[in-house]
Design a protein around this motif. Structure first.
Motif, mmCIF file in Angstrom:
data_model
loop_
_atom_site.group_PDB
_atom_site.id
_atom_site.type_symbol
_atom_site.label_atom_id
_atom_site.label_comp_id
_atom_site.label_asym_id
_atom_site.label_seq_id
_atom_site.Cartn_x
_atom_site.Cartn_y
_atom_site.Cartn_z
ATOM 1 N N PRO A 63 28.377 35.117 32.492
ATOM 2 C CA PRO A 63 27.555 35.707 33.549
ATOM 3 C C PRO A 63 26.301 36.352 32.966
ATOM 4 O O PRO A 63 26.374 37.068 31.949
ATOM 5 C CB PRO A 63 28.489 36.740 34.188
ATOM 6 N N PHE A 91 31.679 42.830 44.291
ATOM 7 C CA PHE A 91 31.287 41.641 43.534
ATOM 8 C C PHE A 91 30.671 42.035 42.200
ATOM 9 O O PHE A 91 30.976 41.433 41.159
ATOM 10 C CB PHE A 91 30.300 40.800 44.328
ATOM 11 N N GLN A 94 33.410 43.039 39.853
ATOM 12 C CA GLN A 94 34.249 41.924 39.400
ATOM 13 C C GLN A 94 33.520 40.992 38.443
ATOM 14 O O GLN A 94 34.111 40.466 37.502
ATOM 15 C CB GLN A 94 34.729 41.115 40.614
ATOM 16 N N SER A 95 32.248 40.762 38.705
ATOM 17 C CA SER A 95 31.499 39.725 37.988
ATOM 18 C C SER A 95 30.630 40.239 36.852
ATOM 19 O O SER A 95 30.296 39.475 35.929
ATOM 20 C CB SER A 95 30.601 38.975 38.973
ATOM 21 N N CYS A 97 27.633 41.031 37.475
ATOM 22 C CA CYS A 97 26.305 40.600 37.904
ATOM 23 C C CYS A 97 25.695 41.655 38.818
ATOM 24 O O CYS A 97 26.217 41.901 39.916
ATOM 25 C CB CYS A 97 26.375 39.263 38.641
ATOM 26 N N CYS A 324 26.107 33.498 37.582
ATOM 27 C CA CYS A 324 26.232 34.561 38.587
ATOM 28 C C CYS A 324 26.098 33.984 39.993
ATOM 29 O O CYS A 324 26.790 34.422 40.918
ATOM 30 C CB CYS A 324 25.185 35.649 38.359
ATOM 31 N N LEU A 327 29.375 32.370 40.905
ATOM 32 C CA LEU A 327 30.383 33.400 41.147
ATOM 33 C C LEU A 327 30.179 34.018 42.529
ATOM 34 O O LEU A 327 31.151 34.322 43.232
ATOM 35 C CB LEU A 327 30.311 34.469 40.054
ATOM 36 N N TRP A 328 28.923 34.179 42.926
ATOM 37 C CA TRP A 328 28.625 34.711 44.257
ATOM 38 C C TRP A 328 29.070 33.740 45.343
ATOM 39 O O TRP A 328 29.695 34.133 46.330
ATOM 40 C CB TRP A 328 27.134 35.006 44.391
ATOM 41 N N TYR A 331 32.728 33.938 45.728
ATOM 42 C CA TYR A 331 33.148 35.249 46.249
ATOM 43 C C TYR A 331 32.827 35.387 47.734
ATOM 44 O O TYR A 331 33.673 35.826 48.530
ATOM 45 C CB TYR A 331 32.443 36.335 45.452
#
Length: 412
Positions: A63, A91, A94-95, A97, A324, A327-328, A331
């Protein structure tokens, strides 16, 4: 599509109306004349519509630590507006980002902002997505890197507004229909056809509200598809010059019937409540909010069907934060978060498992989230392009630039 944070009043009342009304009012003129940020919206050359050759991300990396999100208001809440409404902070935690969110007011605004190259992901409606694809501002999406994509309703995948020749360009997020609504104390019998809005002899002349956008031309085309079979309209977003002119002419004839055009639900809700409008096209959330205010209102998908929207999260081709970004995407369409956004925003969620996670157990039933038959009645917003989307190759269709110019002429 103009939207606001506060669609479902059963959960969060009328918060932020003043702020959002100001935001929306500032963009109404832009929508009406097809401009964004004060600049003319270009008509992209869609001849043959071969998208730029751009690869999808092959695998996730480390990330990058940052993500710039361009979104409809209500799609990426970070708690700054209401501490109880925050799906960005979890988020980030968790990430890893850090998220920056920029809200936009119209699809044309989103088009202009994406051209700056400053954003990593965008929530695009169907009247913007093909323009973004054709301009090379977004790239194909590798759905295998988005595990929650597997649970997205099948009828939302690989559609004309989110894919090209079977290649997906985004992740479906939420959807809804443009309904026919009416005041039950003022309109009788209950209408079952859009003719109540388009018939020049409608007894509700001067008390009709209609959507303020070039994409509303599709509503006229949808009506003509049923009532003028001689025109041969198959897809309301694929109109040759003759079909297009018929739709434009119908809207010009409708113009004297319309008391007001709306681009945000608050304007229409007020019209139906106090300004004398009794019938018009509306979103489900408009119906819900107005009924919550005590106005006797009902709605339906008429016999001719309806237009509607299906929004898609897309990845910017120039993004420097693609891990990122993915991942978004995963999510924001996860069951819990997709449920939160759908309730807050006022739409049907895209993830089938989100229906078990809504606070209101009737939310998905209200918005017909799992009803494929209902969804099949909807002609989802799709960017009109010169290559006819209905498969015809012997004629050219009018593209979005022509629609924008015609809408300005219709409005006068």
């Amino acid at each position: 599509m103009i939207v606001t944070h506060d669609r479902n009043s059963r959960f969060h009342g009328r918060r932020n109306k003043a702020l959002l009304t100001g935001l929306l009012a500032a963009t109404l003129a832009l929508t009406a004349c097809g401009t964004a940020g004060g600049n003319p919206v270009p008509s992209v050359g869609y001849q043959g519509f071969t998208p730029p050759s751009l690869p999808a991300l092959g695998r996730l990396g480390q990330p990058e630590g940052r993500l710039s999100v361009l979104a409809w208001p209500g799609y990426a809440e970070d708690g700054s507006d209401d501490p109880k409404v925050d799906w960005v902070t979890p988020f980030e935690q968790q990430s890893g980002c850090k998220v920056d969110v920029k809200a936009f007011g119209t699809s044309d605004d989103a088009i202009s902002l994406m051209k700056t190259g400053q954003y990593d992901v965008v929530s695009a409606s169907g009247d913007a997505s093909l323009r973004l694809i054709a301009a090379g501002d977004v790239e194909p999406v590798n759905t295998s890197l988005v595990p929650n994509y597997a649970d997205v309703f099948g009828f939302l995948k690989n559609q004309p507004w989110n894919s090209v020749d079977g290649t997906p360009y985004g992740i479906p997020h939420g959807w809804g229909a443009n309904l026919l609504t009416w005041r039950t104390d003022k309109v009788s019998p209950a209408p079952t056809s859009w003719s109540v809005l388009f018939d020049p002899n409608s007894k509700y002349k001067g008390r009709i509200t209609a959507y303020d956008s070039p994409i509303y031309i599709a509503d006229a085309a949808l009506y003509l598809r049923a009532h003028r079979p001689d025109l041969g309209i198959k897809n309301p977003y694929a109109l040759d010059s003759t079909q297009f002119q018929a739709a434009v002419d119908l809207l010009k004839k409708q113009r004297p019937l319309v008391s007001d055009y709306w681009s945000d639900y608050l304007t229409e809700s007020r019209s139906l409540t106090t300004a004398g409008a009794v019938v018009g096209t509306a979103w489900q959330m408009t119906v819900n909010v107005t009924k919550d205010d005590g106005v006797p209102l009902e709605s339906t998908v008429p016999s001719e069907g309806a237009t509607g929207w299906s929004d898609t999260w897309m990845v910017a081709s120039r993004s420097q934060h693609k891990t990122c970004a993915y991942l978004w995407l995963n999510y924001i369409v996860s069951p819990k978060v997709n449920a939160q956004v759908a309730e807050y925003f006022g739409e049907a969620p895209a993830n089938a498992k989100a229906c078990a996670a809504t606070v209101d157990p009737t939310h998905c039933a209200t918005y017909h989230a799992a009803d494929a038959a209902y969804a099949s009645k909807i002609a989802y917003w799709t960017t009109p392009i010169s290559q006819c989307l209905d498969g015809r190759t012997d004629v050219k269709c009018e593209d979005y630039g022509a629609w924008t110019q015609a809408w300005a002429d219709i409005k006068g």
